[in-house]
Design a protein around this motif. Structure first.
Motif, short mmCIF file in Angstrom:
data_model
loop_
_atom_site.label_atom_id
_atom_site.label_comp_id
_atom_site.label_asym_id
_atom_site.label_seq_id
_atom_site.Cartn_x
_atom_site.Cartn_y
_atom_site.Cartn_z
N ALA A 215 72.40 94.30 0.95
CA ALA A 215 71.95 92.92 1.15
C ALA A 215 70.89 92.82 2.25
N GLN A 216 70.31 93.94 2.65
CA GLN A 216 69.37 93.92 3.78
C GLN A 216 68.06 93.21 3.43
N ARG A 217 67.63 93.23 2.15
CA ARG A 217 66.31 92.70 1.79
C ARG A 217 66.39 91.35 1.09
N ILE A 218 67.51 90.69 1.16
CA ILE A 218 67.65 89.42 0.45
C ILE A 218 66.97 88.28 1.20
N MET A 219 66.69 87.20 0.48
CA MET A 219 66.15 85.99 1.09
C MET A 219 67.22 85.34 1.96
N SER A 220 66.77 84.56 2.89
CA SER A 220 67.71 83.77 3.70
C SER A 220 68.26 82.63 2.85
N PRO A 221 69.42 82.10 3.19
CA PRO A 221 69.96 80.96 2.44
C PRO A 221 69.00 79.78 2.39
N ALA A 222 68.26 79.53 3.47
CA ALA A 222 67.32 78.41 3.49
C ALA A 222 66.19 78.63 2.49
N THR A 223 65.67 79.87 2.45
CA THR A 223 64.61 80.18 1.49
C THR A 223 65.13 80.10 0.06
N ALA A 224 66.35 80.58 -0.15
CA ALA A 224 66.94 80.53 -1.48
C ALA A 224 67.08 79.09 -1.96
N LYS A 225 67.49 78.21 -1.07
CA LYS A 225 67.64 76.80 -1.44
C LYS A 225 66.29 76.21 -1.83
N GLN A 226 65.25 76.55 -1.06
CA GLN A 226 63.91 76.04 -1.37
C GLN A 226 63.44 76.55 -2.72
N ARG A 227 63.63 77.84 -2.99
CA ARG A 227 63.23 78.42 -4.27
C ARG A 227 64.03 77.79 -5.41
N TYR A 228 65.29 77.52 -5.15
CA TYR A 228 66.15 76.94 -6.18
C TYR A 228 65.63 75.57 -6.60
N VAL A 229 65.29 74.75 -5.62
CA VAL A 229 64.77 73.41 -5.92
C VAL A 229 63.46 73.52 -6.71
N GLN A 230 62.61 74.47 -6.32
CA GLN A 230 61.32 74.64 -6.98
C GLN A 230 61.45 75.18 -8.41
N SER A 231 62.58 75.80 -8.73
CA SER A 231 62.76 76.41 -10.05
C SER A 231 63.14 75.40 -11.13
N HIS A 232 63.31 74.13 -10.77
CA HIS A 232 63.70 73.08 -11.71
C HIS A 232 64.96 73.49 -12.48
N PRO A 233 66.07 73.64 -11.77
CA PRO A 233 67.29 74.14 -12.42
C PRO A 233 67.95 73.14 -13.35
N LEU A 234 67.58 71.86 -13.26
CA LEU A 234 68.23 70.84 -14.08
C LEU A 234 67.29 70.35 -15.17
N GLU A 235 67.89 69.96 -16.28
CA GLU A 235 67.14 69.43 -17.42
C GLU A 235 67.68 68.05 -17.78
N PRO A 236 66.81 67.01 -17.82
CA PRO A 236 67.29 65.69 -18.24
C PRO A 236 67.60 65.70 -19.73
N VAL A 237 68.72 65.10 -20.09
CA VAL A 237 69.18 65.08 -21.47
C VAL A 237 69.78 63.72 -21.78
N TYR A 238 69.45 63.17 -22.95
CA TYR A 238 70.16 61.99 -23.44
C TYR A 238 71.37 62.46 -24.24
N LEU A 239 72.54 61.92 -23.92
CA LEU A 239 73.76 62.28 -24.63
C LEU A 239 74.26 61.09 -25.43
N LEU A 240 74.67 61.37 -26.67
CA LEU A 240 75.26 60.36 -27.53
C LEU A 240 76.77 60.58 -27.58
N PRO A 241 77.54 59.50 -27.72
CA PRO A 241 79.01 59.66 -27.72
C PRO A 241 79.47 60.50 -28.90
N SER A 242 80.45 61.35 -28.64
CA SER A 242 81.01 62.19 -29.69
C SER A 242 82.52 62.17 -29.56
N PRO A 243 83.25 61.84 -30.63
CA PRO A 243 82.71 61.50 -31.95
C PRO A 243 82.17 60.08 -32.00
N TYR A 244 81.27 59.86 -32.94
CA TYR A 244 80.68 58.54 -33.12
C TYR A 244 81.74 57.60 -33.70
#
Length: 566
Positions: A215-244
């Motif tokens: 683990a000597q060459r890993i990013m710091s937790p702060a850098t990882a958090k910044q990269r995570y936000v920049q990676s767009h980890p979430l996707e907006p989705v419209y959900l319909l009720p199931s079952p209809y």
């Protein structure tokens, strides 16, 4: 867990030694058996108890003195999800051991304990222990059970009545392994060990610390958090009720889902390489997905009469069913809707009308090749609207199909299925190289629309293409009327950045060791990743069908609340 008994053998744990592998059996368990009344001629020959099981029981008795006065029945092999081995049951008497639910399962080769469930003879009399005391008791048991137990760290305590179960996570250099194989030790409120399990014998697997990256060459937790936000980890989705539920208009809801899922793979789809900062999911092989703009022709796809049904089949599949016998019936659904079925073709004698839908492609031997075809058409009985139409001739391709040809055929049919006008669709092929299975879902406001529990192979429009000649074999149209759906405005929802911050506040990134998409394959290498701590917050198992949107954890687009579906 399913189990079956071989000829049962009884022995007393207090007297068991490694050499005592031949013991006198009692009668096989059944409600009327009375071992003490059995004649010498009716008794069975001594049954050899496997040496590994004998040694495993001895070791367990040393760890759980409660078992020293018990009788044990060697029950034989059991086979269940995650735990397969040789089983024994414990009882306070010989007869009691036959019927006891107290049991343990051991590895047939090594005698290692895989699972245990017992009930102490005496009730709780001591003081009630706190969680930290329970963890100490469970940790001591695990470390004495096997040296690898020292590499497991307690992660959570759950309560069920008077019992406390401690979940342990395997670690290397104090970094947890995200492999999904935790150990569980159950303790009663006075500190007695009453349960244990490890899936697939994971506790006993040998790992060399040298095979894990430093683990000597890993990013710091702060850098990882910044990269995570920049990676767009979430996707907006419209959900319909199931079952209809059959009501209109349908209310869609906007959520932010984690891209590429949460629990289906060896890590979440949003996990980052701890050294490079790139998303690990980018290396996974994904089904082909396209966003298409399709101009619908607005053709009507309805059939109420048999003649209209024949014409619909011809238009959708190019099949002529006039010379085939037809069965017509109507089924009521829980929603109150009536579905009408038209089924054409010859079936074996004895196949009932409502069973024909499950016998497609199975023909009587005396039917000529020209008549070996089954067609099923399902419609809404009230409106005649097409729900599903299937053609099955019993033939299936075995070689890679022509994907370019199949996509062209599916797209041409989509144009005819869609209402008049221009539509954006998220189109996906989940059929693999030997067949083409196209699903198409609407895209509204730039956001894909799915059923809440829509499977990978389902869609608003589903088209199966014959790999032999590129003809259409199946078409499905999902409810409801897409024009009647109400969609919340994205402008009124929380932003993607706000949703990501809420997710990280609930489950911060954690440094873990992860491995490839096939964790049971020999030769897989481990790598360091920053992943959502949700995966280490509880035991998880992906054991079901794959859905298009993994809703294990998501963010409500209206409130910004992080939602967990257990």
């Amino acid at each position: 867990m399913g189990a079956y008994r071989k000829s049962a053998a009884v022995f007393w744990t207090g007297a068991l030694t490694a050499a005592s592998l031949l013991v006198s059996p009692v009668a096989a368990a059944n409600p009327g058996s009375q071992p003490h009344a059995e004649s010498a001629q009716g008794q069975k020959a001594p049954v050899p108890v496997p040496a590994p099981v004998s040694k495993g029981v001895q070791h367990l008795v040393r760890l759980v003195p409660e078992l020293a006065s018990r009788f044990v029945i060697y029950s034989g092999p059991v086979d269940g999800p995650g735990i397969s081995g040789e089983a024994v049951t414990f009882g306070f008497t010989r007869a009691g051991a036959e019927e006891s639910r107290d049991k343990a399962v051991f590895d047939p080769q090594t005698g290692d304990l895989l699972s245990m469930e017992i009930t102490p003879e005496q009730p709780n009399t001591g003081p009630v222990l706190g969680d930290q005391q329970v963890i100490a008791k469970a940790s001591a048991f695990l470390s004495r059970l096997h040296p690898h137990g020292l590499s497991y760290h307690p992660r959570a305590v759950t309560r069920q009545g008077e019992l406390r179960t401690v979940r342990f996570v395997r670690t290397i250099r104090n970094i947890p392994l995200d492999d999904g194989y935790d150990c569980f030790v159950t303790v009663d409120q006075s500190g007695r060990i009453v349960g244990f399990r490890t899936f697939d014998g994971a506790l006993y697997q040998k790992w060399s610390p040298a095979s894990f990256p430093s683990a000597q060459r890993i990013m710091s937790p702060a850098t990882a958090k910044q990269r995570y936000v920049q990676s767009h980890p979430l996707e907006p989705v419209y959900l319909l009720p199931s079952p209809y539920d059959g009501r209109t208009p349908v209310e869609a809801r906007l959520v932010y889902a984690i891209r590429d899922g949460v629990v289906r793979g060896p890590h979440s789809g949003s996990a980052l390489d701890a050294v490079k900062g790139s998303r690990l999911a980018a290396s996974r092989q994904q089904a082909e997905v396209r966003t298409l703009t399709v101009t619908g022709t607005g053709e009507a796809w309805t059939a109420r009469t048999e003649a209209e049904a024949q014409e619909l089949v011809r238009r959708a599949l190019g099949a002529d069913v006039q010379k085939l016998p037809v069965t017509v019936y109507t089924d009521a659904r829980d929603s109150g809707e009536q579905h009408r079925f038209f089924i054409w073709g010859f079936f074996d004698e004895g196949v009932g009308d409502r069973d024909k839908a499950y016998a497609l492609g199975q023909f009587p031997r005396d039917v000529s090749p020209a008549l070996r075809i089954h067609v099923l058409l399902e419609t809404d009985a009230a409106s005649g609207r097409l729900i599903r139409v299937v053609l099955d001739d019993g033939l299936h391709g075995g070689r890679p199909t022509d994907k370019k040809r199949d996509w062209a055929a599916a797209t041409a049919l989509l144009e005819r299925l869609l209402p008049a006008g221009t539509h954006k669709l998220r189109v996906q092929d989940t059929g693999g190289e030997n067949r083409t299975w196209i699903t198409a879902d609407p895209v509204v406001n730039g956001i894909p629309v799915f059923w809440e529990d829509e499977r990978e192979e389902e869609g608003a429009y589903t088209i199966s293409v014959n790999p032999l000649d590129g003809s259409i074999k199946e078409v499905s149209l999902a409810l409801p009327d897409w024009a009647a759906i109400r969609y919340p405005s994205p402008a009124a929802a929380v932003s993607e950045q706000q949703a990501v911050q809420a997710l990280l506040a609930a489950y911060p990134l954690e440094l873990v060791y992860v491995r490839g998409d096939r964790p049971h394959t020999d030769g897989q290498t481990w790598q360091l990743a920053y992943d959502l701590s949700f995966r280490q917050s509880r035991s998880h198992c992906f054991c079901g069908v794959e859905t298009k949107v993994d809703l294990t954890v998501y963010v409500d687009g209206q409130t910004g609340t992080v939602v967990v579906r257990e």
